[in-house]
Motif scaffolding. Structure first.
Motif, PDB file in Angstrom:
ATOM      1  N   LYS A   8       0.830  -1.195   0.000  1.00  0.00           N
ATOM      2  CA  LYS A   8       0.000   0.000   0.000  1.00  0.00           C
ATOM      3  C   LYS A   8       0.870   1.253   0.000  1.00  0.00           C
ATOM      4  O   LYS A   8       1.698   1.443   0.900  1.00  0.00           O
ATOM      5  CB  LYS A   8      -0.903   0.012   1.242  1.00  0.00           C
ATOM      6  N   ALA A  10       0.928   4.753   0.906  1.00  0.00           N
ATOM      7  CA  ALA A  10       0.101   5.584   1.779  1.00  0.00           C
ATOM      8  C   ALA A  10      -0.187   6.936   1.140  1.00  0.00           C
ATOM      9  O   ALA A  10       0.696   7.561   0.543  1.00  0.00           O
ATOM     10  CB  ALA A  10       0.785   5.773   3.121  1.00  0.00           C
ATOM     11  N   GLU A  15      -3.169   7.584   7.288  1.00  0.00           N
ATOM     12  CA  GLU A  15      -3.382   6.249   6.723  1.00  0.00           C
ATOM     13  C   GLU A  15      -2.207   5.334   7.041  1.00  0.00           C
ATOM     14  O   GLU A  15      -2.392   4.170   7.423  1.00  0.00           O
ATOM     15  CB  GLU A  15      -3.580   6.335   5.210  1.00  0.00           C
ATOM     16  N   LEU A  19      -2.521   1.888   9.334  1.00  0.00           N
ATOM     17  CA  LEU A  19      -2.087   0.595   8.816  1.00  0.00           C
ATOM     18  C   LEU A  19      -0.985  -0.008   9.675  1.00  0.00           C
ATOM     19  O   LEU A  19      -0.935  -1.224   9.888  1.00  0.00           O
ATOM     20  CB  LEU A  19      -1.591   0.750   7.373  1.00  0.00           C
ATOM     21  N   ASN A  20      -0.108   0.824  10.193  1.00  0.00           N
ATOM     22  CA  ASN A  20       1.049   0.340  10.936  1.00  0.00           C
ATOM     23  C   ASN A  20       0.700  -0.166  12.331  1.00  0.00           C
ATOM     24  O   ASN A  20       1.555  -0.764  12.997  1.00  0.00           O
ATOM     25  CB  ASN A  20       2.105   1.448  11.039  1.00  0.00           C
ATOM     26  N   LYS A  22      -1.279  -2.559  12.959  1.00  0.00           N
ATOM     27  CA  LYS A  22      -1.387  -4.011  12.885  1.00  0.00           C
ATOM     28  C   LYS A  22       0.005  -4.615  12.955  1.00  0.00           C
ATOM     29  O   LYS A  22       0.895  -4.230  12.203  1.00  0.00           O
ATOM     30  CB  LYS A  22      -2.092  -4.434  11.593  1.00  0.00           C
ATOM     31  N   ASN A  25       2.067  -5.718   9.847  1.00  0.00           N
ATOM     32  CA  ASN A  25       2.379  -4.737   8.808  1.00  0.00           C
ATOM     33  C   ASN A  25       3.720  -4.058   9.097  1.00  0.00           C
ATOM     34  O   ASN A  25       4.146  -3.973  10.241  1.00  0.00           O
ATOM     35  CB  ASN A  25       1.270  -3.693   8.705  1.00  0.00           C
ATOM     36  N   THR A  43       0.969  -6.164   5.240  1.00  0.00           N
ATOM     37  CA  THR A  43       0.917  -5.050   4.297  1.00  0.00           C
ATOM     38  C   THR A  43       2.207  -4.245   4.402  1.00  0.00           C
ATOM     39  O   THR A  43       2.582  -3.810   5.488  1.00  0.00           O
ATOM     40  CB  THR A  43      -0.278  -4.119   4.573  1.00  0.00           C
ATOM     41  N   ILE A  45       3.941  -0.883   3.886  1.00  0.00           N
ATOM     42  CA  ILE A  45       3.453   0.497   3.844  1.00  0.00           C
ATOM     43  C   ILE A  45       4.539   1.393   3.259  1.00  0.00           C
ATOM     44  O   ILE A  45       5.612   1.552   3.841  1.00  0.00           O
ATOM     45  CB  ILE A  45       3.069   0.980   5.254  1.00  0.00           C
TER      46      ILE A  45
END
Length: 254
Positions: A8, A10, A15, A19-20, A22, A25, A43, A45
């Protein structure tokens, strides 16, 4: 082997931060060390679209984006002039130009590697890090913290009336250092950041009225070193005195 399930790019720091949170990720920079790990990433990032690859200079400070490359540090004329060439010296031995074009400042500081030339250099610059949620924190404090899930946005280097120097010892020209020593002389005296002990860099302050040999002896007596494949604890302690003495002479000569 590094396995990435999703990627992804960012579109905002918010965002990227969300996401970070988790655990699986990861924020990716130049991926110099990350790709060498055995890791399953949910993911990846990417911060490259957020304009964090610039180095801005004002009359009072430098503002260095976390995605700025080590090569950008090496070539920046303002940083070279302010640090008496120490910034350029601190990164020019790091493997080669190709790697320095990929490796990022943010990744180098976030990782807090004991052998990091970059961390050693920024410590004597009294640098601060700007975190997305955590705000502005002294690098000396940030380096001692455990890793967290915040986003490192930029590094702030205040301009002061000071002189800087950088020394290191390597078994070969582009190898990981056996010992690093960044130093500064200002109105408060001398400070030496010594890294690759092999633990991460620490600051050793010395008063202005001491001679180079006296400062070298004082640091040798205080420093805690360890052994690794690149050198013994005793050898590193000896090198610490040598580099402090060389750095003090260089600072006095500038």
């Amino acid at each position: 082997m590094l396995t990435i399930r999703e990627y992804k790019k960012a579109e905002s720091l918010e965002e990227a931060y969300t996401l970070n949170q988790k655990k699986s990720n990861r924020v990716i920079g130049g991926m110099i060390w990350l790709k060498m790990e055995t890791l399953n990433v949910g993911t990846a990032i990417d911060l490259s679209g957020l304009g964090l690859d610039t180095i801005e200079e004002t009359e009072t400070e430098f503002r260095i984006g976390a995605m700025a490359s080590l090569r950008a540090l090496e070539l920046h004329e303002g940083l070279a002039a302010y640090t008496n060439g120490a910034m350029r010296e601190s990164v020019r031995h790091i493997v080669g130009v190709q790697l320095r074009n990929l490796a990022t400042v943010g990744g180098s500081l976030y990782s807090r590697f004991g052998f990091s030339d970059v961390l050693t250099m920024f410590l004597v610059l009294d640098a601060q890090v700007e975190l997305y949620k955590g705000g502005i924190v002294p690098l000396s404090e940030y380096a001692e913290r455990p890793k967290d899930r915040d986003i490192l946005v930029r590094i702030i280097v205040p301009k002061k009336n000071a002189k800087f120097n950088y020394q290191s010892v390597r078994i070969s020209q582009t190898d990981i250092p056996v010992l690093t020593c960044a130093s500064v002389k200002d109105e408060n005296g001398y400070r030496f950041a010594i890294g690759a002990r092999p633990a991460r860099a620490q600051i050793y302050a010395q008063p202005v009225d001491k001679t180079a040999e006296q400062m070298a002896e004082a640091v040798r007596a205080e420093i805690k070193t360890g052994s690794s494949l690149r050198g013994s604890a005793e050898y590193r302690r000896h090198l610490a005195g040598v580099l402090v003495r060389r750095a003090a002479h260089a600072l006095d000569a500038e």
